[in-house]
Scaffold this motif. Structure first.
Motif, mmCIF file in Angstrom:
data_model
loop_
_atom_site.group_PDB
_atom_site.id
_atom_site.type_symbol
_atom_site.label_atom_id
_atom_site.label_comp_id
_atom_site.label_asym_id
_atom_site.label_seq_id
_atom_site.Cartn_x
_atom_site.Cartn_y
_atom_site.Cartn_z
ATOM 1 N N GLY A 29 -82.182 -32.006 -46.572
ATOM 2 C CA GLY A 29 -80.594 -32.349 -46.817
ATOM 3 C C GLY A 29 -80.146 -33.482 -47.715
ATOM 4 N N GLU A 30 -80.559 -32.964 -48.967
ATOM 5 C CA GLU A 30 -79.791 -34.123 -50.582
ATOM 6 C C GLU A 30 -78.893 -33.134 -51.063
ATOM 7 O OE1 GLU A 30 -84.576 -34.976 -52.351
ATOM 8 O OE2 GLU A 30 -83.403 -33.070 -53.618
ATOM 9 N N ILE A 31 -78.880 -31.755 -50.868
ATOM 10 C CA ILE A 31 -77.511 -31.277 -50.900
ATOM 11 C C ILE A 31 -76.577 -31.311 -49.352
ATOM 12 C CG2 ILE A 31 -76.420 -28.788 -51.531
ATOM 13 C CD1 ILE A 31 -79.152 -28.330 -53.107
ATOM 14 N N LYS A 32 -75.877 -32.372 -49.347
ATOM 15 C CA LYS A 32 -74.841 -32.007 -48.180
ATOM 16 C C LYS A 32 -73.828 -30.766 -48.303
ATOM 17 C CE LYS A 32 -76.261 -36.528 -47.141
ATOM 18 N NZ LYS A 32 -76.954 -37.062 -48.173
ATOM 19 N N ASN A 33 -74.064 -30.037 -47.760
ATOM 20 C CA ASN A 33 -73.031 -28.936 -47.161
ATOM 21 C C ASN A 33 -72.368 -29.209 -45.349
ATOM 22 O OD1 ASN A 33 -71.580 -26.391 -45.918
ATOM 23 N ND2 ASN A 33 -72.653 -24.906 -47.401
ATOM 24 N N GLU A 34 -70.878 -29.789 -45.408
ATOM 25 C CA GLU A 34 -70.558 -30.126 -44.659
ATOM 26 C C GLU A 34 -70.246 -29.343 -43.144
ATOM 27 O OE1 GLU A 34 -66.525 -31.957 -45.588
ATOM 28 O OE2 GLU A 34 -66.139 -32.237 -43.386
ATOM 29 N N ASP A 35 -70.236 -27.790 -43.184
ATOM 30 C CA ASP A 35 -70.565 -27.186 -42.682
ATOM 31 C C ASP A 35 -72.132 -26.824 -41.286
ATOM 32 O OD1 ASP A 35 -67.933 -26.568 -42.585
ATOM 33 O OD2 ASP A 35 -68.413 -24.780 -44.503
ATOM 34 N N ILE A 36 -72.854 -26.657 -42.712
ATOM 35 C CA ILE A 36 -73.745 -26.740 -41.699
ATOM 36 C C ILE A 36 -74.707 -27.978 -41.251
ATOM 37 C CG2 ILE A 36 -76.494 -26.455 -42.457
ATOM 38 C CD1 ILE A 36 -75.225 -25.004 -45.212
ATOM 39 N N ILE A 37 -73.948 -29.396 -41.859
ATOM 40 C CA ILE A 37 -73.796 -30.928 -40.718
ATOM 41 C C ILE A 37 -73.535 -30.265 -39.572
ATOM 42 C CG2 ILE A 37 -74.245 -32.875 -40.992
ATOM 43 C CD1 ILE A 37 -74.699 -33.259 -43.966
ATOM 44 N N ASN A 38 -72.229 -30.010 -39.676
ATOM 45 C CA ASN A 38 -71.426 -29.771 -38.443
ATOM 46 C C ASN A 38 -72.390 -28.908 -37.334
ATOM 47 O OD1 ASN A 38 -69.773 -31.923 -39.066
ATOM 48 N ND2 ASN A 38 -67.758 -30.086 -40.406
ATOM 49 N N GLU A 39 -72.912 -27.507 -37.772
ATOM 50 C CA GLU A 39 -73.793 -26.972 -37.681
ATOM 51 C C GLU A 39 -74.251 -27.549 -37.048
ATOM 52 O OE1 GLU A 39 -73.705 -23.426 -39.479
ATOM 53 O OE2 GLU A 39 -75.430 -22.430 -38.000
ATOM 54 N N ILE A 40 -75.278 -28.165 -36.802
ATOM 55 C CA ILE A 40 -76.685 -28.823 -36.490
ATOM 56 C C ILE A 40 -76.114 -29.511 -35.460
ATOM 57 C CG2 ILE A 40 -78.504 -30.570 -37.127
ATOM 58 C CD1 ILE A 40 -77.863 -29.094 -40.564
ATOM 59 N N PHE A 41 -75.864 -30.661 -35.993
ATOM 60 C CA PHE A 41 -75.040 -31.786 -34.291
ATOM 61 C C PHE A 41 -74.517 -31.373 -34.094
ATOM 62 C CE2 PHE A 41 -75.766 -34.625 -38.221
ATOM 63 C CZ PHE A 41 -77.061 -34.796 -38.173
ATOM 64 N N ASN A 42 -73.611 -29.941 -33.785
ATOM 65 C CA ASN A 42 -73.207 -29.204 -32.863
ATOM 66 C C ASN A 42 -73.899 -28.707 -31.644
ATOM 67 O OD1 ASN A 42 -70.945 -29.369 -32.294
ATOM 68 N ND2 ASN A 42 -69.672 -27.789 -34.419
ATOM 69 N N GLN A 43 -75.546 -28.481 -31.992
ATOM 70 C CA GLN A 43 -75.911 -27.782 -30.861
ATOM 71 C C GLN A 43 -76.951 -29.262 -30.029
ATOM 72 O OE1 GLN A 43 -78.462 -25.965 -33.669
ATOM 73 N NE2 GLN A 43 -77.127 -24.950 -34.377
ATOM 74 N N PHE A 44 -76.402 -30.308 -30.511
ATOM 75 C CA PHE A 44 -76.803 -31.456 -29.918
ATOM 76 C C PHE A 44 -76.037 -31.731 -28.912
ATOM 77 C CE2 PHE A 44 -79.594 -34.906 -32.705
ATOM 78 C CZ PHE A 44 -79.856 -33.214 -33.244
ATOM 79 N N CYS A 45 -76.268 -32.598 -27.611
ATOM 80 C CA CYS A 45 -76.229 -32.550 -26.483
ATOM 81 C C CYS A 45 -74.952 -33.741 -26.710
ATOM 82 C CB CYS A 45 -77.037 -32.781 -25.196
ATOM 83 S SG CYS A 45 -78.027 -34.065 -24.839
ATOM 84 N N ILE A 46 -73.923 -34.063 -25.663
ATOM 85 C CA ILE A 46 -72.784 -35.276 -26.134
ATOM 86 C C ILE A 46 -74.251 -36.797 -25.965
ATOM 87 C CG2 ILE A 46 -70.446 -36.668 -24.891
ATOM 88 C CD1 ILE A 46 -69.592 -33.984 -24.851
#
Ligand SMILES: Nc1nc2c(ncn2[C@@H]2O[C@H](COP(=O)(O)OP(=O)(O)OP(=O)(O)O)[C@@H](O)[C@H]2O)c(=O)[nH]1
Ligand SMILES: [Mg+2]
Length: 458
Positions: A439-456
């Motif tokens: 995660g040293e290189i931060k790609n916004e799309d990838i980050i959004n994808e990761i957290f979208n898999q979490f629950c609310i």
């Protein structure tokens, strides 16, 4: 830290429960909560990380919604790094809804999936690997998967990646020295020396990919359909395994027409048990559709429970099952022991080397025996022998490690013919992969994808 909306969400599961936890995070947390909690003075004077009792009330009509306890966390000493509150209220769905809707009316926004953890990550409270590990701990379908996630949470992946990074950097130094001083083999060491180091890293990465494969077999949970001819006792067994009367049981053939499933934890593994329509010759269109589904379940599953009656000869339809499914994928349950000792069936199953138990499904005492029998088999499928857990716990991580493995394989195989320029270029690309992994290189799309898999609420 960026200025963001103040968010809230239910962090515990949906449905009625004894208690529920609602989390609130953001700049306006304390200001808004002060309007909803009584006595206000107690709230304002409370110190961070202390728990206090309050009335949570609707400040529009002054009605008390619930008596709650709440904890204050002041930025940056909170999970998200922002000002935060955790409210513990009664766990009724209506109570929770009332509290959340009250918070929304006061100007708080409903949190998106994984937004608390995403903020924790963006605010530097946790790194990407830890954030992913949290997601995996919550979603684990098996002990093995949970074990990997817990180790990842503890930083195992990070340590290993750091080790690889340091090794690659050292090889890179050797390699680049060779570009600059091509003749000085004795000072820097020959090409062979660093290609051997590359091969070692390759072996290490390959091991991780192999470990990952083992976990993947259980990542989506295991499903086991209960198969048999009509009236064999499949639905009776299904109810017994899941522990309540979920489906209809009847002495008429063709009672179950659709596949019905429930999840159970057996031996620490989440298993989907499926009750199916009994295999029979039928003209009934709906029953036929159900039987098609049964075949579909047989073909898709890694194993089946086959229920066969002690008091009946082997049926033509049962022979079809035995032909379609490999014997080591079958768990035999000989039912209706109370009607017949089942010797004939036992002989048949023994000859076919199918593991079996003989039970009476109308006898309440047999449940434990059945669960132990299924558990033993499950342990076999998921290959519980003590292997190292490995570091890869998500698909994203697996993709990057695979990419790295292919690059390093290519270098190690062709090192003799490749020039140092190409090798050093490839090694730099691998260092980039490592930076992306941790995660040293931060790609916004990838980050959004990761957290979208979490629950609310997480
Ligand atoms: N005596 C005895 N009866 C049983 C046993 N297991 C099931 N039964 C009875 O057998 C009948 C059929 O049971 P089900 O569980 O509905 O059978 P099924 O395999 O789901 O049948 P279909 O849904 O029609 O395919 C019911 O009357 C059950 O009570 C057993 O071990 N002993
Ligand atoms: Mg049935």
């Amino acid at each position: 830290m960026q200025e963001k909306e103040t968010i809230a969400a239910l962090s515990t599961g949906k449905g009625n429960a004894a208690l529920a936890i609602i989390r609130i995070s953001g700049k306006k947390t304390f200001e808004i909560l002060a309007k909803c909690l009584k006595p206000e003075k107690r709230f304002l004077s409370s110190k961070e990380k202390e728990i206090h009792l309050y009335q949570f009330y609707n400040n529009k009509n002054l009605k008390t919604i619930d008596e709650i306890t709440a904890i204050k966390y002041a930025s940056p000493r909170s999970f998200t790094g922002e000002d935060m509150m955790e409210i513990i209220c009664h766990g009724g769905e209506i109570v929770v809804e009332e509290i959340v809707s009250c918070l929304l009316k006061e100007g708080i926004t409903l949190a998106e999936k994984g937004e608390f953890t995403k903020r924790a990550f963006l605010n530097g409270k946790i790194n990407l690997l830890k954030a992913e590990a949290i997601g995996q701990i919550i979603q684990s379908n098996s002990r093995k998967q949970y074990g990997v996630a817990m180790e990842a949470y503890g930083g195992k992946g990070e340590k290993k990646l750091f080790k690889w990074k340091e090794k690659i950097k050292r090889i890179l130094v050797d390699c680049e020295a060779k570009i600059e001083f091509p003749e000085e083999d004795d000072i820097i060491g020959g090409k062979k020396e660093y290609t051997n180091k590359i091969k070692d890293i390759y072996k290490d990465i390959e091991k991780e990919i192999k470990n990952r494969k083992k976990i993947k077999t259980v990542e989506n949970g295991i499903s086991i359909p209960i198969i048999g001819i009509a009236n064999a006792g499949k639905s009776t067994l299904f109810n017994k395994i899941i522990g309540f009367e979920r489906v209809l049981v009847h002495h008429e053939e063709g009672t179950t027409r659709d596949a019905v499933s429930e999840e159970v934890i057996i031996g620490g593994e989440r298993i989907k048990i499926i009750d199916t329509a009994g295999l029979s010759e039928t003209k009934d269109l709906v029953e036929k559709m159900g039987i098609e589904k049964t075949w579909d379940n047989i073909n898709k599953s890694t194993s089946i429970i086959w229920v066969t009656q002690a008091n009946k000869e082997l049926h033509e339809k049962e022979k079809e099952i035995l032909q379609a499914v490999k014997k080591d994928k079958i768990l035999g349950i000989i039912s209706k022991k109370d009607l017949n000792n089942g010797k004939k069936k036992v002989k048949t199953l023994k000859e076919m080397k199918i593991p079996y138990i003989v039970v009476s499904l109308i006898n309440d005492d047999e449940r434990e025996k059945i669960l132990i029998f299924v558990k033993k088999h499950v342990e076999k499928i998921i290959n519980k022998e003590e292997t190292e857990n490995g570091i890869i716990c998500t698909k994203r991580q697996e993709e990057i490690i695979l990419r790295m493995m292919n690059k390093i394989k290519n270098i190690s195989e062709k090192a003799e013919v490749l020039g140092e320029e190409i090798i050093s270029h490839e090694l730099r690309l691998i260092l980039n992969d490592i930076a992306e992994y941790v995660g040293e290189i931060k790609n916004e799309d990838i980050i959004n994808e990761i957290f979208n898999q979490f629950c609310i609420g997480k």
